[in-house]
Design an enzyme around this catalytic site. Structure first.
Site, PDB file in Angstrom:
ATOM      1  N   SER A  14      34.269  47.348  33.946  1.00 35.37           N
ATOM      2  CA  SER A  14      33.600  48.290  33.057  1.00 35.37           C
ATOM      3  C   SER A  14      32.472  49.065  33.724  1.00 35.37           C
ATOM      4  O   SER A  14      32.159  50.187  33.323  1.00 35.37           O
ATOM      5  CB  SER A  14      33.051  47.552  31.831  1.00 35.37           C
ATOM      6  OG  SER A  14      32.216  46.474  32.218  1.00 35.37           O
ATOM      7  N   HIS A  34      25.239  47.567  29.784  1.00 37.00           N
ATOM      8  CA  HIS A  34      25.958  48.449  30.704  1.00 37.00           C
ATOM      9  C   HIS A  34      25.103  49.678  31.017  1.00 37.00           C
ATOM     10  O   HIS A  34      24.225  50.049  30.230  1.00 37.00           O
ATOM     11  CB  HIS A  34      27.290  48.898  30.096  1.00 37.00           C
ATOM     12  CG  HIS A  34      28.353  47.857  30.143  1.00 37.00           C
ATOM     13  ND1 HIS A  34      28.434  46.838  29.231  1.00 37.00           N
ATOM     14  CD2 HIS A  34      29.393  47.665  31.009  1.00 37.00           C
ATOM     15  CE1 HIS A  34      29.461  46.065  29.515  1.00 37.00           C
ATOM     16  NE2 HIS A  34      30.067  46.546  30.598  1.00 37.00           N
TER      17      HIS A  34
END
Length: 267
Positions: A41, A248
């Protein structure tokens, strides 16, 4: 004397031209590169928005560092097969097929999911300091005992399929700036999380170097932009409305942090 001066001038010009040509070489090489991006990711760009429709649940963003490299450098060809949630096994089974003998540049960020990074952060948020530290310790044991072999398998697969490629292994940012006033997780939990990420990065760097690859370390450039820092945050904090993007990089984290480090390492 005049001939001597002319000869010296000619040598000087030739030397200068040689320097100019050598400086131009990396840009020329980049323009002819056949680039493939692999990974999880952090490579696909989860958290950076602007996801491409073709990527589906892999969530590949046009703001991810591989896509930014493609936009800015314009290699001869580009393909990203990075995918949210990918492990080293997923790279071997589902991503390495994108490589070929004509591939000249490969990037990869992988390893975090192999040691259960996502579930660790859930444990830390929901179950408190004791369980958080225990979960990270378990993950650190996996990093030491299991991850080097898994990374070696991936790297060997890359070398087998793309033997002529430059390979850049891109690491993970440390999440927290310590020593600041910060709500949420305890100071001990934050310190242990950072410790785990540092171990993951250091282990990955050792494996990448052993394989003859370049390791692109993003830890330094994220300092001042981490969670609990006073600068612009380049990482998403826990987001209950969208858990996928939690921890993230933001679009700014990809463009201001990941991209310049990868660009420099890619040559």
């Amino acid at each position: 004397m005049r001939r001597s001066r002319l000869a010296t001038l000619a040598l000087t010009l030739a030397s200068s031209l040689g320097v100019m040509l050598s400086l131009a070489a990396p840009a020329q090489a980049a323009a002819t590169d056949r680039y493939v991006a692999l990974g999880d990711s952090y490579a696909s760009g989860v958290g950076a928005d602007s996801y491409t429709s073709e990527s589906g649940s892999c969530l590949r963003s046009t703001n991810a560092y591989p896509a930014l490299y493609n936009t800015n450098i314009k290699p001869a060809s580009y393909r990203s097969v990075a995918c949210s949630g990918a492990t080293t096994a997923d790279v071997i089974n589902n991503q390495l097929s994108a490589l070929s003998s004509s591939t000249t540049l490969v990037s990869i960020t992988i390893g975090g999911n192999d040691v259960g990074f996502s579930s660790i952060m859930t444990t830390c948020v929901l179950q408190g300091e004791t369980q958080c530290i225990a979960a990270i310790q378990t993950a650190e044991n996996k990093v030491r005992t299991e991850l080097p072999g898994k990374l070696a398998n991936v790297y060997n697969g890359i070398k087998s399929r793309a033997p002529s490629a430059r390979v850049v292994v891109v690491g993970y940012p440390v999440f927290y700036q310590l020593g600041t006033i910060c709500v949420g997780l305890s100071a001990n939990s934050r310190a242990k999380i950072n410790e785990g990420i540092n171990l993951l990065d250091d282990t990955t760097r050792t494996a990448a170097t052993s394989a003859g690859f370049t390791f692109a370390d993003v830890r330094s450039i994220f300092v001042g932009h981490q969670l609990c820092s006073y600068g612009e945050k380049w990482l998403h904090a826990l987001n209950y409305l969208n858990l996928t993007i939690s921890y993230h990089p933001t679009a700014a984290g990809q463009s201001g942090g990941y991209y310049p480090v990868f660009r420099s390492a890619a040559g």
